[in-house]
Scaffold this active site. Structure first.
Site, PDB file in Angstrom:
ATOM      1  N   ASP A  59      -1.149   3.391 -23.942  1.00 52.24           N
ATOM      2  CA  ASP A  59      -0.098   4.069 -24.708  1.00 52.24           C
ATOM      3  C   ASP A  59      -0.673   5.160 -25.616  1.00 52.24           C
ATOM      4  O   ASP A  59      -0.192   6.290 -25.634  1.00 52.24           O
ATOM      5  CB  ASP A  59       0.674   3.047 -25.540  1.00 52.24           C
ATOM      6  CG  ASP A  59       1.501   2.104 -24.691  1.00 52.24           C
ATOM      7  OD1 ASP A  59       1.402   2.177 -23.455  1.00 52.24           O
ATOM      8  OD2 ASP A  59       2.239   1.276 -25.259  1.00 52.24           O
ATOM      9  N   GLY A  81      21.820  12.699  -8.357  1.00 56.50           N
ATOM     10  CA  GLY A  81      22.407  12.399  -9.655  1.00 56.50           C
ATOM     11  C   GLY A  81      21.781  11.144 -10.249  1.00 56.50           C
ATOM     12  O   GLY A  81      20.646  10.786  -9.925  1.00 56.50           O
ATOM     13  N   SER A 120       5.256   0.862 -18.311  1.00 60.07           N
ATOM     14  CA  SER A 120       4.517   0.895 -19.569  1.00 60.07           C
ATOM     15  C   SER A 120       3.614   2.124 -19.627  1.00 60.07           C
ATOM     16  O   SER A 120       3.030   2.410 -20.675  1.00 60.07           O
ATOM     17  CB  SER A 120       3.690  -0.380 -19.734  1.00 60.07           C
ATOM     18  OG  SER A 120       2.830  -0.570 -18.643  1.00 60.07           O
ATOM     19  N   GLU A 159      -3.055  -2.335 -22.521  1.00 58.19           N
ATOM     20  CA  GLU A 159      -1.767  -1.687 -22.785  1.00 58.19           C
ATOM     21  C   GLU A 159      -1.849  -0.782 -24.011  1.00 58.19           C
ATOM     22  O   GLU A 159      -1.368   0.352 -23.992  1.00 58.19           O
ATOM     23  CB  GLU A 159      -0.679  -2.748 -22.994  1.00 58.19           C
ATOM     24  CG  GLU A 159       0.694  -2.172 -23.319  1.00 58.19           C
ATOM     25  CD  GLU A 159       1.219  -1.277 -22.222  1.00 58.19           C
ATOM     26  OE1 GLU A 159       1.643  -0.149 -22.536  1.00 58.19           O
ATOM     27  OE2 GLU A 159       1.195  -1.693 -21.059  1.00 58.19           O
TER      28      GLU A 159
END
EC number: 3.4.14.10
Length: 620
Positions: A313, A593, A532, A309
């Site tokens: 990122d 929308g 993530s 992770e």
């Protein structure tokens, strides 16, 4: 005369009642009760001498004013738009009243806590003290015990805690008590490839725009694809010295610079060509002794996929938004004064509380303008008093001009086990926290191109999360959009009767690509799914928007949602297909929308700039 006094006394008693005795005021009453989530089991008693760090959240003096100022600085049509509060201004508003501090200090003193043992936050709205469990039990009339979950994580908690009645209006929350918060990220595809494997075609970021089809494939997403898809590929950052972005790591997660450099060498060689081999790619900040390891993964970390992770990122954000400076805040490791014992092998503090309080104490010139967080847990695993106070802390950070983006979750409306955490055995959709907080921006997931659709990857079981919170009412800024969605899908009231809160904070707010992100981990290529992934991608795009705004002499984005729901939605790519399946239901569908699976859709960078009146030349 005596008769007049007696008459007056009788009148006062009749009108106001008898005054409460001192003992009645000091009598304890239940302040908070929260049942552990199903995966948590009470296992052991706790050593009475084991020391825990109590965090006492005092009622803030003028928090209503903080919310008023947040609404003003976030409304693009208000005269105070973009006039964010300084740290000093915010501290004045959140500082508790003298009476609150005095009463709580006296209570602690009466229980043997010397004022010299108390530490305070910058605004003095949090008290911190280290006490043995037996003292915590005495203070809170609680029963701290050891709880473990199926993954073997252990924490000390007390499901119920109490306070003297006279303190109920002066203390919002005390932690750790009865939140069983276990934040997680999701979406690993475990198969690995060598770094020198054949990859998709990439093209230089400079020059004429490349068609998305030339640089994008669903086999593996790269920064070239993401930049082309969302329109940032020809933008050159101009305010890197003033503009900053950040991300968070929890749970001893790591972001290794060596992996990030290999990723950039493969997918952004133009960056590697202009930076020195010794140049830092990012700054590391440890909060409460959070790990900032930069040495190779040890065998245990490799087996646990540590750094997947954190690598995703940092690589995603640098791949899109370099050279904007990136800071990684690592929270949730063992505290410096934490001593593990047979009962408590790890720190038991709630990580978001540690992180946000740290951020609020930062000087104005250090604070990043946008922060990406890829962690969440089920809302019902968190005690409501804790969730409200942490959400309010997020609001305070927003008032200082920080855009906080969080992933919407990876299991649609709640995965497979969708039962209320109250012992009733009733089914429910499972909203997540922090996504249910109305003062942050929540990111859903998409996949495919031309058109994008809501993410649903059967290979990993990933489905973009979305839904309606239970703890927080729907904020006014999203009322019209959500009401329209519910009206269009009016069969929800019958189809999902009683299993979601139609009046709750609805999320996500926007979305981005979230399937098959290519990353480098431990020297190998991996693919990853999840919100993530979409969350740091959006954070990086927003950092580019901030760069353009700063370069044009305009205020940075701050809390996005009032702008987004009022006029910003026109700069997003509407997602019309897919849904948020979960809880053995189709969940919520994407629609025209706003919808409860992709929000207003994915960002269109050039349109966002034009929405803010930024010179189009900055986009060329």
């Amino acid at each position: 005369m005596l008769s007049l006094c007696i008459a007056a006394l009788v009148f006062c008693i009749a009108v106001y009642g008898l005054p409460e005795s001192q003992s009645a005021l000091k009598a304890y009453a239940l302040k908070s009760s929260h049942m552990p989530a199903q995966q948590w089991t009470k296992t052991n008693a706790v050593s009475p001498n084991h020391v825990i760090n109590l965090q006492i959240g005092l009622k803030q003096g003028k928090f209503d004013e903080v919310l008023r100022r947040l609404a003003e600085v976030s409304d693009p049509d208000h005269a105070n738009y973009g006039r964010y509060l300084s740290a000093q201004e915010l501290n004045k508003l959140t500082q508790p009243k003298e009476e609150t501090t005095s009463l709580v200090t006296e209570w602690l003193s009466e229980n043997g806590i010397n004022p010299s043992q108390i530490r305070y936050s910058a605004a003095r709205d949090w008290m911190y003290l280290d006490v043995p469990v037996q003292k915590a039990n005495q203070l809170l009339a609680g029963e701290y015990s050891m709880y473990e979950n199926h993954a073997g994580k252990a924490m000390i908690r007390t499901p119920d805690w109490s306070l003297p009645r006279y303190l109920h209006d002066h203390i919002d929350t005390i932690q750790p008590t009865n939140s069983f918060f276990n934040p997680s990220s999701n979406g690993l595809k475990p198969e690995a490839e060598p770094l020198n494997s054949v990859s998709i075609v990439t093209r230089p970021a400079q020059g004429p725009r490349d068609p998305v089809a030339a640089v994008c494939t669903m086999n593996r997403l790269t920064p070239y694809c993401l930049r082309a898809l969302y329109g940032t590929q020809n933008y050159t950052a101009r305010a890197a010295g003033r503009n900053k972005m950040a991300m968070t790591n929890y749970l001893d997660e790591l972001s290794l610079a060596v992996d990030a450099r290999q990723y950039l060498s493969k997918y952004r060689p133009d960056i590697i060509a202009v930076i020195k081999p010794s140049a830092k790619l990012f700054d590391l900040v440890s909060i409460n002794n959070g790990t900032i390891q930069q040495t190779p993964f040890n065998p245990a970390q490799q087996a646990a996929n540590t750094g997947i992770e954190g690598g995703l990122d940092v690589q995603t954000m640098l791949g899109i938004a370099w050279p904007t400076p990136l800071t990684i805040y690592s929270t949730g490791g063992r505290q410096p004064d934490f001593i593990p014992d047979d009962f408590t092998p790890t720190n038991t503090n709630e990580p978001y509380l540690d992180w946000v309080n740290y951020m609020l104490a930062l000087d104005d010139d250090v604070l990043p303008q946008v922060v990406s967080t890829s962690y969440a847990d089920t809302e019902q695993s968190v005690a409501k008093d804790y969730a409200i106070r942490v959400c309010n802390q997020f609001a305070a950070l927003g008032a200082r001009g920080v855009s906080m983006v969080f992933g919407s979750g990876d299991e649609g409306v709640g995965g497979k086990g969708c039962l209320r955490n109250d012992g009733s055995g009733k089914s429910t959709f499972i909203p997540e926290f922090p996504p249910s907080c109305p003062y942050i921006t929540v990111i859903g997931g998409t996949q495919d191109f031309n058109p994008e659709v809501a993410a649903d990857d059967p290979n990993t079981g990933f489905t973009s999360g979305g839904g309606f919170g239970e703890y927080f009412a729907r904020p006014s800024y999203q009322d019209a959009a959500v009401t329209q969605y519910l009206d269009i899908n009016n069969n929800f009231s019958d189809k999902y009767s009683g299993i979601f809160n139609t009046a709750g904070r609805a999320y996500p707010d926007m979305a981005a690509q979230s399937v098959n992100y290519g990353i480098v981990w431990n020297g190998t290529l991996r693919n990853l799914d999840g919100t993530s992934a979409s969350t740091p991608a959006v954070a990086a795009i927003l950092a580019m928007v901030n760069d353009a705004l700063i370069s044009s002499g305009k205020p940075t984005l701050g809390f996005l949602n009032p702008w987004l729901y009022k006029k910003g939605y026109t700069a997003f790519n509407d997602i019309l297909s897919g849904g948020s399946a979960g809880c053995n239901t189709p969940g919520f569908p994407a629609s025209k929308g706003w919808d409860a699976v992709t929000g207003f859709g994915s960002p269109n960078f050039p349109k966002i700039l034009r929405n803010f009146g930024v010179d189009d030349k900055l986009d060329r």
